[in-house]
Design a protein around this motif. Structure first.
Motif, PDB file in Angstrom:
ATOM      1  N   ASN A 167     -15.217  -2.308  -5.298  1.00 16.71           N
ATOM      2  CA  ASN A 167     -14.771  -1.031  -5.856  1.00 16.71           C
ATOM      3  C   ASN A 167     -15.631   0.134  -5.355  1.00 16.71           C
ATOM      4  OD1 ASN A 167     -13.079   0.621  -7.391  1.00 16.71           O
ATOM      5  ND2 ASN A 167     -14.473   0.590  -9.144  1.00 16.71           N
ATOM      6  N   VAL A 196     -11.839  -3.517  -2.493  1.00 19.26           N
ATOM      7  CA  VAL A 196     -11.327  -3.689  -3.853  1.00 19.26           C
ATOM      8  C   VAL A 196     -12.294  -4.542  -4.666  1.00 19.26           C
ATOM      9  CG1 VAL A 196      -9.464  -4.714  -5.220  1.00 19.26           C
ATOM     10  CG2 VAL A 196      -8.916  -3.369  -3.183  1.00 19.26           C
ATOM     11  N   TYR A 206       0.873  -1.179   0.000  1.00 19.61           N
ATOM     12  CA  TYR A 206       0.000   0.000   0.000  1.00 19.61           C
ATOM     13  C   TYR A 206       0.907   1.224   0.000  1.00 19.61           C
ATOM     14  CZ  TYR A 206      -3.764   3.159   1.592  1.00 19.61           C
ATOM     15  OH  TYR A 206      -4.684   4.171   1.712  1.00 19.61           O
ATOM     16  N   TYR A 257     -12.869   0.936   2.188  1.00 20.52           N
ATOM     17  CA  TYR A 257     -12.957   0.709   0.744  1.00 20.52           C
ATOM     18  C   TYR A 257     -12.731  -0.767   0.446  1.00 20.52           C
ATOM     19  CZ  TYR A 257     -11.583   0.664  -4.190  1.00 20.52           C
ATOM     20  OH  TYR A 257     -11.472   0.376  -5.530  1.00 20.52           O
ATOM     21  N   ILE A 310      -6.404   3.746  -5.867  1.00 19.09           N
ATOM     22  CA  ILE A 310      -7.546   3.788  -4.965  1.00 19.09           C
ATOM     23  C   ILE A 310      -8.308   5.086  -5.200  1.00 19.09           C
ATOM     24  CG2 ILE A 310      -8.295   3.765  -2.559  1.00 19.09           C
ATOM     25  CD1 ILE A 310      -7.051   1.164  -3.512  1.00 19.09           C
ATOM     26  N   TRP A 318     -16.492   2.779  -1.597  1.00 17.20           N
ATOM     27  CA  TRP A 318     -16.310   3.187  -0.206  1.00 17.20           C
ATOM     28  C   TRP A 318     -17.647   3.099   0.519  1.00 17.20           C
ATOM     29  CZ3 TRP A 318     -11.794   4.621   2.245  1.00 17.20           C
ATOM     30  CH2 TRP A 318     -10.683   4.902   1.430  1.00 17.20           C
TER      31      TRP A 318
END
Length: 363
Positions: A180, A177, A94, A175, A116, A182
């Motif tokens: 996709n 992945v 990250y 969030y 992101i 929030w």
């Protein structure tokens, strides 16, 4: 005997892992007295091996299209990225673009990367989300990588950002992945949770941060379970007070969390004496389960720890700018090497190769 067993036992966490060395270089040291700006810094990442890092391969940063809105005038993002965290999560790092605030996930083994997207509060012109915590982890139940943010929300009132009481002022966002998107994380967490160190420690599906307590000397560890999406706090015992020429050094001791041979370790470093107190945690949420296993020093030549290796050895920066590997079991410096020239900062990261792609939407 316990200390010897602790540092010599093999831990599965380190199976098939390698070390990454992240360096922040600044031209400031080349020209004493000259002006220095943050965008002058250069960020480099190396895969290293060998006791003195004699095998050192520079890694190319991901070639990813960043969000134009984040650019600052005259700044090129090619200078590199900052790593967020003490190790990779299932082979994924990250990172934040050092000069324009883009946050990305990157797998150095597959070269796969993902930008992101900003959270809803970051996207709205009438709101501002000032982030205090950032974290990244893996939800093994849903096979999903996740990013979490904690911050303070303020509203734009005629060009002035003011705290918005109706939204609770502080909030958590998470969030996914895979999805996709929030969403707001509904948790009963009323404390401000100011982080002492924005670097997270990730192990066994949980992320950990060290935070300030009610006073500047007090610390506690905030932990987040990525699968159950719950928080847990663990109080950290007060650091021992060191009396240096009549001055109490507790306030000046550097306090850090490390992963030491698979266990969470709390390290207090006293720079003036070169003394280091190391405790490990036995059980999350139990303050009394911290056990002090090492008092290193005094070693006046050592400045501060950079990270831990695979067998209980630790990498230190010396006051003369060199690296030094330190054997905790024998309490000796086993290797000195390299000169950190023009070095603003560095860290070592445990990386485990993962050749699987990111889950969720195609990226």
């Amino acid at each position: 005997m316990y200390r010897y067993h602790f540092v010599t036992k093999d831990h599965s966490y380190y199976d098939d892992t390698s070390l990454l060395l992240h360096q922040i270089l600044t031209p400031w040291g080349l020209h004493p007295g000259c002006d220095r700006y943050p965008h002058d810094d250069t960020f480099e990442l190396y895969s290293v091996s060998g006791s003195s890092f004699e095998n050192k391969v520079k890694l190319d940063w991901p070639n990813i299209k960043l969000k134009p809105g984040y650019y600052r005038a005259g700044v090129k993002y090619e200078r590199g990225f900052r790593l967020l965290g003490s190790g990779s999560v299932h082979g994924t790092l990250y990172m934040v673009c050092a000069h324009n605030g883009n946050f990305i996930l990157w797998n150095p083994s597959t070269k796969e990367s993902k930008l992101i997207p900003p959270s809803p509060f970051d996207s709205e012109p009438n709101w501002r989300f000032c982030v205090i915590h950032r974290g990244f982890g893996y939800d093994s139940v849903r096979d999903d990588y996740k990013v979490i943010c904690y911050g303070k929300v303020s509203r734009n009132c005629y060009g002035v950002f003011t705290e918005e009481a109706n939204c609770g002022s502080y909030l958590w966002e998470i969030y996914s992945v895979r999805r996709n998107c929030w969403r707001k994380l509904d948790v009963d967490m009323h404390n401000k949770h100011d982080s002492c160190n924005h670097q997270q420690l990730y192990v066994d599906g949980l992320s950990h941060w060290m935070c300030f307590g009610e006073t500047c000397q007090e610390r506690y560890m905030l932990s987040f379970d990525w699968s159950n999406e719950i928080f847990l706090t663990t109080l950290i015992p007060p650091a021992p007070i060191s009396n240096i020429n009549g001055r109490l050094e507790d306030f000046w001791g550097m306090k850090q969390l490390f992963l030491l041979n698979g266990s969470i370790a709390f390290i207090v470093s006293y720079k003036e004496t070169g003394t280091f107190h190391i405790s490990i945690l036995g059980e999350l949420g139990v303050k009394e389960s911290w056990t002090k296993i090492f008092i290193v020093g005094p070693f006046p030549c050592l400045e501060y720890p950079i990270g831990a290796g695979k067998k209980g050895d630790m990498l230190f920066r010396k006051k003369d700018g060199k690296f030094a590997w330190f054997d905790l079991n024998t309490q000796t410096i086993i290797e000195e090497f390299g000169v950190i020239t023009q070095m603003l900062g560095c860290q070592i990261t445990i990386h485990k190769e993962n050749l699987l792609p990111f889950e969720g939407k195609s990226i």
